[in-house]
Design a protein around this motif. Structure first.
Motif, mmCIF file in Angstrom:
data_model
loop_
_atom_site.group_PDB
_atom_site.id
_atom_site.type_symbol
_atom_site.label_atom_id
_atom_site.label_comp_id
_atom_site.label_asym_id
_atom_site.label_seq_id
_atom_site.Cartn_x
_atom_site.Cartn_y
_atom_site.Cartn_z
ATOM 1 N N VAL A 794 0.833 -1.202 0.000
ATOM 2 C CA VAL A 794 0.000 0.000 0.000
ATOM 3 C C VAL A 794 0.865 1.248 0.000
ATOM 4 O O VAL A 794 0.503 2.278 -0.596
ATOM 5 N N GLN A 795 2.048 1.162 0.600
ATOM 6 C CA GLN A 795 2.930 2.327 0.622
ATOM 7 C C GLN A 795 3.523 2.603 -0.760
ATOM 8 O O GLN A 795 3.590 3.749 -1.198
ATOM 9 N N ILE A 796 3.940 1.550 -1.470
ATOM 10 C CA ILE A 796 4.489 1.794 -2.807
ATOM 11 C C ILE A 796 3.377 2.234 -3.765
ATOM 12 O O ILE A 796 3.595 3.056 -4.656
ATOM 13 N N GLY A 797 2.157 1.725 -3.549
ATOM 14 C CA GLY A 797 1.035 2.184 -4.366
ATOM 15 C C GLY A 797 0.738 3.655 -4.126
ATOM 16 O O GLY A 797 0.481 4.415 -5.069
ATOM 17 N N ALA A 798 0.769 4.067 -2.863
ATOM 18 C CA ALA A 798 0.544 5.478 -2.530
ATOM 19 C C ALA A 798 1.657 6.347 -3.103
ATOM 20 O O ALA A 798 1.400 7.417 -3.675
#
Length: 950
Positions: A794-798
């Motif tokens: 979710v962090q790399i997506g954000a």
């Protein structure tokens, strides 16, 4: 191993259909007479009204998807309305609508909607065509204020665009880059030469929507302001609203927002343009040094009128039957290995995708291996047209197409209460723009059912003869520049049109009348059943080792979709055997058992089941879709594809010939050479990933590939199936036990082999010099190993989404140097956790270094400062809104569950998405940027021209 040796799709995609305008292909002969009692009644569920200023509106309540609406603003004005000094300004006006309006100055509109979860480009968008401009705004309805503001936004577009001079000047570069991104290649160069012929020197040929570069660069501000004042007027506009809302409230919102718009005191007349007829055939030859194929195309253009009556639909249905049966014949001919062309195409429908009103055309195309074979290829495709016109179709051919049409009609009617709002909006848009009828689902269903039954073979064959009439003839040849002196002459091609029917005989229908399975398999048993109640999932373990996950849903009334995987795939092939067995993935295209694909299609006529098998790098398995009543057939197809693959020497030989042509073509295209270079670096120049040479194609073995395919599906004990859709678990268990439980099993307990194919590590740069246009392409790839967890993902997506906000603002809005830059993240868990984050864009060659530096400057800023609170808010809003819709889609659940089970992850993690979104903060983005954008492994790939031609 991902290569397919099937069709030369690229060759036909570079034909003379330039645009895909959203116009229904329901037409009829212009000579037919329409009677009042034959006119199709309007669907009573749509409210159609008109304001006193002439603005039309369409309103319909629809709950698919829930808490959502789709709003459109349509304007009957496009590039045809431009003056000589305004060429390109209809499209430019569309851009300016997003650059500031009365109530939403500058970029406030996009920022406002992004914070509400509406994504620019994916959701919020617009297009300009010859005679129409359309704005689309999908918007949530569970926020009263946001929904109301949706109509305010449409009203601002309709009559309150600011047109500030500084914004106009800033947008010039963006539009020029749009032209560069979408064109500046062999296809666009050839199209420019073809336009005067294809559009027959009409107004259309003079008013291509993108316009002229010198005008875009230099027009005076008043020109675009005048276009907006003249043509964005309520009596040429429509508001379309479909969604989960109160129709009465929506009607009031439309009246409140649009009643104040006024028409010009002296409105300009809106002229309807068309194409003149050409009594003599038009022949055009176009060559280009970067065009890789030899293609000949012909069209016969006929006059039509808009669909408003039952008779119109009847004629359209007959024409559709003819087109489908001809496509089947041509496919069968190619599969037989006897076709005189590498690829052939037949279609009948709206000329040039409908850009010109009331014009239909029969279009054919053929691709040859060499210029010397082009005449033969053209004669071959035209012989099929003449065979159709002389002898028509067989009763069995018509019976097959009728069964398929009837099945589709039934399926569509069963889904009438699940129809998406997008589908309704498109129908109403066509009604406003062209007058196309909008019947109710029940009316359409009953009419189609009657027509399918009533239409006779004689009627179809008479229509086919009329469709083949050689009126307004156009013949086009496209070829590599080096072949120019070897191409057939115009006289030769026209002679083919006159003589192709000589000696043709009636079509011979080859149908095998046997059951799909000679005998049913010995069924297995469910030996274990488990529940994952939190996501409505049932897990079955069958006696042969097959695992089945079942998720019943009510998202669609008539849909079941499934997928499966088992570890192994082509990773189990040793390097020395890889080339010989590289046809393995194409074995399913040969058919099943005694049935080639054409015969299989006839056998399954009227059945909605569709199943394919695949063999990838790490896994092999099946995918399919079906209506609930045809689930047994779908499972039979799974069993047949596993146990009765077909080996066809003729198809294999043709596929290898096609593949050689594709290999030769790949070295001509700049984009292809660029992608091959990227793939080589991404696989560290692995022998397993490279393309074979044309000579090596001869070493590919059908026998070895076929045996490897059989081996991959000889043991089903490792297969995991996931089914999603409208079914009852208890009712389908016996079918699962019979066909999946009956699959062969040897319990080999296999796994894939990690061949350790990784990208080149460290800082790598590749500059590819290929092409003649002033067009560069850039990819900046940050990559590496990491811990693949939902939290990290979710962090790399954000990070990816927020970096895209920044890159778009910098490179497009501030630099005016690109049209649509993209930032995307991808990550995988198996065979080893790996991520990549890519910034990509196209631009002018002279701006490459400047824009790369600007993009990397944004990377450094986000590493230093993290994200703003506003950026985080936008990301979370878009993620939440997207997930809300996805959770009501069968396709989302199938892909999600398959990936979770394949990666041995928790399938219930979707339930804690909000918890993970909460961990995204300005600080977490900074931390993610420090890791994912460290630059330790960084790949810069740039494509620039060898030499720019003037």
């Amino acid at each position: 191993m991902k290569r397919k040796f099937l069709v030369l799709a690229l060759a036909l995609s570079t034909g003379f259909s330039f645009w895909n305008a959203p116009v229904f292909a329901q037409k009829k002969s212009a000579k037919a007479t329409k009677t009042a009692n034959d006119v199709i009644p309007v669907d009573p569920d749509v409210k159609i009204g008109k304001l006193s200023n002439g603005l039309t509106y369409y309103i319909r309540k629809n709950t698919e998807p829930k808490n959502r609406a789709v709003l459109y603003l349509a304007i009957k004005a496009g590039s045809l309305m431009e003056t000589d000094a305004q060429q390109g300004l209809a499209h430019f006006t569309e851009h300016m609508s997003f650059n500031g309006t009365k109530d939403f100055p500058k970029n406030e509109l996009i920022n406002y909607l992004q914070k509400a979860g509406v994504k620019f480009g994916a959701d919020l968008n617009a297009y300009t065509a010859f005679d129409q401009t359309v704005y689309q705004l999908p918007i949530p309805t569970d926020s009263v204020e946001l929904f109301k503001n949706g109509f305010k936004i449409l009203a601002n577009w309709a009559g309150m665009v600011s047109m500030e001079g500084s914004e106009i000047d800033a947008e010039r570069g963006v539009i020029i880059e749009e032209d560069r991104q979408r064109g500046k290649n062999a296809q666009s160069r050839m199209q420019k030469q073809l336009l005067p012929v294809v559009l027959h020197n009409s107004r259309y040929a003079e008013r291509i929507p993108i316009g002229k570069i010198d005008i875009l660069q230099n027009f005076k501000h008043e020109e675009i302001r005048n276009f907006y004042k003249d043509w964005y007027r309520p009596n040429l506009q429509a508001v379309i609203a479909v969604g989960d809302f109160d129709p009465a409230a929506v009607e009031k919102m439309i009246k409140d927002n649009f009643s104040g718009l006024k028409n010009p005191a002296k409105p300009k007349p809106r002229i309807e343009y068309t194409l003149p007829d050409n009594k003599e055939p038009l022949v055009k030859e176009v060559v280009d040094k970067e065009f890789p194929f030899h293609v000949v195309m012909a069209s016969f253009r006929h006059h039509t009128t808009t669909t408003t009556t039952n008779e119109d639909i009847r004629r359209n249905l007959v024409e559709g039957m003819v087109s489908s049966m001809m496509k089947t014949r041509i496919y069968e001919l190619k599969q037989s290995g006897q076709a005189p062309f590498l690829e052939g195409m037949f279609s009948y429908g709206a000329y040039q995708g409908g850009i010109v009103r009331n014009q239909d055309a029969l279009s054919v195309a053929a691709v040859s291996k060499t210029p010397g074979e082009l005449e033969k290829a053209f004669r071959g495709i035209m012989a099929e047209v003449e065979r159709m016109a002389k002898f028509g179709f067989t009763a069995n051919e018509l019976n097959v197409i009728k069964k398929n049409l009837d099945a589709g009609n039934e399926k569509g009617f069963r889904e009438k209460d699940k129809t998406s709002s997008d589908a309704y909006v498109q129908s109403y848009l066509n009604n406003f723009l062209t007058g196309t009828a909008i019947p109710s689902a029940t009316y359409s269903y009953q009419l189609m059912k009657k027509l399918i039954q009533d239409i006779s073979l004689e009627e179809v064959n008479n229509a086919a003869k009329q469709m083949a009439k050689q009126e307004n003839v156009l013949v086009i040849v496209q070829a590599p520049e080096k072949s120019k002196d070897e191409l057939p002459t115009a006289a030769t091609l026209l002679n083919v049109l006159k003589t192709a029917g000589e000696g043709v005989k009636p079509y011979e229908d080859k149908t095998i009348n046997k059951p799909l399975l000679a005998k049913k398999p010995t069924p297995g048993k469910v030996v274990k059943e488990e529940q994952v109640e939190s996501i409505g999932l049932t897990k079955l373990t069958l006696s042969n080792g097959v695992t089945v996950y079942l998720k019943p849903t009510d998202f669609k009334n008539d849909q079941i979709i499934f997928n499966s995987f088992a570890p192994g795939g082509t990773s189990l092939i040793d390097d020395k055997d890889l080339l010989a067995r590289s046809y393995t993935g194409n074995i399913p295209s040969n058919g099943i058992g005694e049935f080639d694909n054409t015969q299989l299609g006839k056998l399954l006529a009227g059945n909605t089941a569709s199943v394919s098998s695949y063999i990838g790098n790490l896994y092999q398995g099946f995918s399919g879709s079906t209506s609930p009543q045809d689930l047994e057939t779908a499972l039979q197809l799974v069993y047949a594809r596993a146990t009765e693959p077909r080996k066809d020497e003729k198809i294999f030989k043709k596929d290898m010939e096609d593949f050689k042509v594709q290999l030769a073509a790949s070295g001509v295209s700049p984009a292809s050479v660029y992608q091959d270079t990227i793939q080589s670096v991404w696989s560290s120049y692995s022998e397993r990933e490279r393309k074979p040479t044309e000579k090596e194609v001869d070493d590919i073995s059908l026998d070895q590939s076929f045996e490897f395919y059989k081996d991959r599906f000889s043991d089903a004990s490792g297969q995991t199936f996931v089914f999603v859709g409208n079914f009852d678990v208890e009712k389908i268990k016996p079918l699962l036990e019979m066909y999946l439980g009956g699959l062969p099993s040897t319990n080999r307990h296999e796994n894939y082999i990690d061949r350790n194919i990784m990208p080149l590590q460290g800082k790598v740069e590749r500059i590819v010099k290929k092409g003649i246009e002033d067009k560069a392409q850039v990819q900046l790839i940050f990559h590496g190993t990491y811990e693949n967890t939902p939290e990290n993902n979710v962090q790399i997506g954000a990070l990816s989404d927020i970096l895209e906000f920044k890159v778009l603002e910098r490179l497009r809005e501030k630099e005016s140097g690109v049209y649509s830059p993209n930032v995307g993240a991808s990550y995988s868990k198996l065979p080893h956790p790996y991520y990549s984050l890519t910034i990509s864009f196209s631009c002018a060659t002279a701006n490459v270094d400047k824009l790369i530096n600007a993009a990397l400057d944004e990377v450094e800023k986000i590493k230093k400062n993290g994200a703003t609170e506003e950026d985080v808010e936008k990301f979370k809003a878009e993620s939440r809104r997207s997930l809300e819709v996805s959770l009501r889609q069968n396709g989302f659940w199938l892909n999600y569950l398959v990936s979770k089970f394949r990666d041995h992850d928790d399938p219930t993690s979707v339930l804690t998405t909000e918890k993970r979104l909460a961990t995204v903060t300005t600080g977490s983005i900074k931390k993610a940027a420090d890791f994912f954008l460290s630059g330790k492994n960084f790949f810069k790939a740039v494509l620039v021209p060898e030499k720019i031609e003037k």
